[in-house]
Motif scaffolding. Structure first.
Motif, PDB file in Angstrom:
ATOM      1  N   GLU A 126      43.693  41.654  48.138  1.00  0.00           N
ATOM      2  CA  GLU A 126      45.125  41.637  47.822  1.00  0.00           C
ATOM      3  C   GLU A 126      45.610  40.202  47.601  1.00  0.00           C
ATOM      4  O   GLU A 126      46.362  39.934  46.658  1.00  0.00           O
ATOM      5  N   ASP A 129      44.221  38.869  44.223  1.00  0.00           N
ATOM      6  CA  ASP A 129      44.976  39.448  43.104  1.00  0.00           C
ATOM      7  C   ASP A 129      46.342  38.776  42.964  1.00  0.00           C
ATOM      8  O   ASP A 129      46.775  38.467  41.856  1.00  0.00           O
ATOM      9  N   GLU A 132      46.043  35.179  41.443  1.00  0.00           N
ATOM     10  CA  GLU A 132      45.539  35.044  40.057  1.00  0.00           C
ATOM     11  C   GLU A 132      46.499  34.318  39.119  1.00  0.00           C
ATOM     12  O   GLU A 132      46.082  33.414  38.404  1.00  0.00           O
TER      13      GLU A 132
END
Length: 175
Positions: A126, A129, A132
């Protein structure tokens, strides 16, 4: 970094720029955490928090909470680190970047508890992500932290994969 942050603080104080002064204290607190000067970090973060509170600066407060979570983690207080990171994530005025970094701090703290490895891995996924959009350096930092957590938990095979991802991200992008 500390010398630069202190010079910036002095300049902002001379200009009477309260927002920049509060942000500078937050940065100085973070630098002290990285240097292991935890008492100085706590003092700097208290000044940043006071500034954020006095001015109603929720964005700064979310970053202060994030750094307080990092400070708690550096002191070994995983429960407080998780709570502070979650408070930063949940703060209405938190930037996406603050939330993403706080997710990483939360994953690192969770890794130091007795939480199941699957839960730890999910927390790192998590965080990765969320990081990113904020650059390869932060994503590499997250993979490195995941590597450290996996090694500490005795999973060198999975740790190798996290280390490889971190190294790939740290390589210069090919044209």
């Amino acid at each position: 970094a500390l010398a630069y942050a202190r010079r910036a603080l002095e300049s902002y104080e001379r200009m009477d720029d309260a927002a920049a002064v509060g942000s500078s204290w937050n940065t100085i607190g973070w630098v002290y955490i990285q240097r292991g000067q935890l008492e100085r970090a706590a003092d700097a973060l208290a000044k940043a928090e006071r500034s954020a509170t006095e001015r109603g600066d929720g964005r700064l407060m979310a970053y202060v909470l994030q750094n307080r979570a990092e400070l708690a983690l550096a002191k070994g207080d995983t429960e407080a680190a998780i709570e502070l990171a979650q408070a930063s994530i949940d703060h209405a005025d938190a930037s996406d970047r603050a939330r993403a970094i706080s997710r990483l701090v939360k994953a690192q703290a969770l890794a130091r508890t007795k939480a199941p490895l699957a839960k730890v891995n999910a927390a790192f996924a998590e965080a990765i992500d969320a990081l990113e959009p904020h650059g390869r350096g932060l994503v590499a930092r997250a993979h490195r932290a995941h590597f450290d957590a996996l090694m500490a938990r005795g999973d060198p095979k999975a740790a190798t994969g996290a280390a490889q991802k971190a190294l790939e991200l740290l390589q210069p992008a090919l044209a």
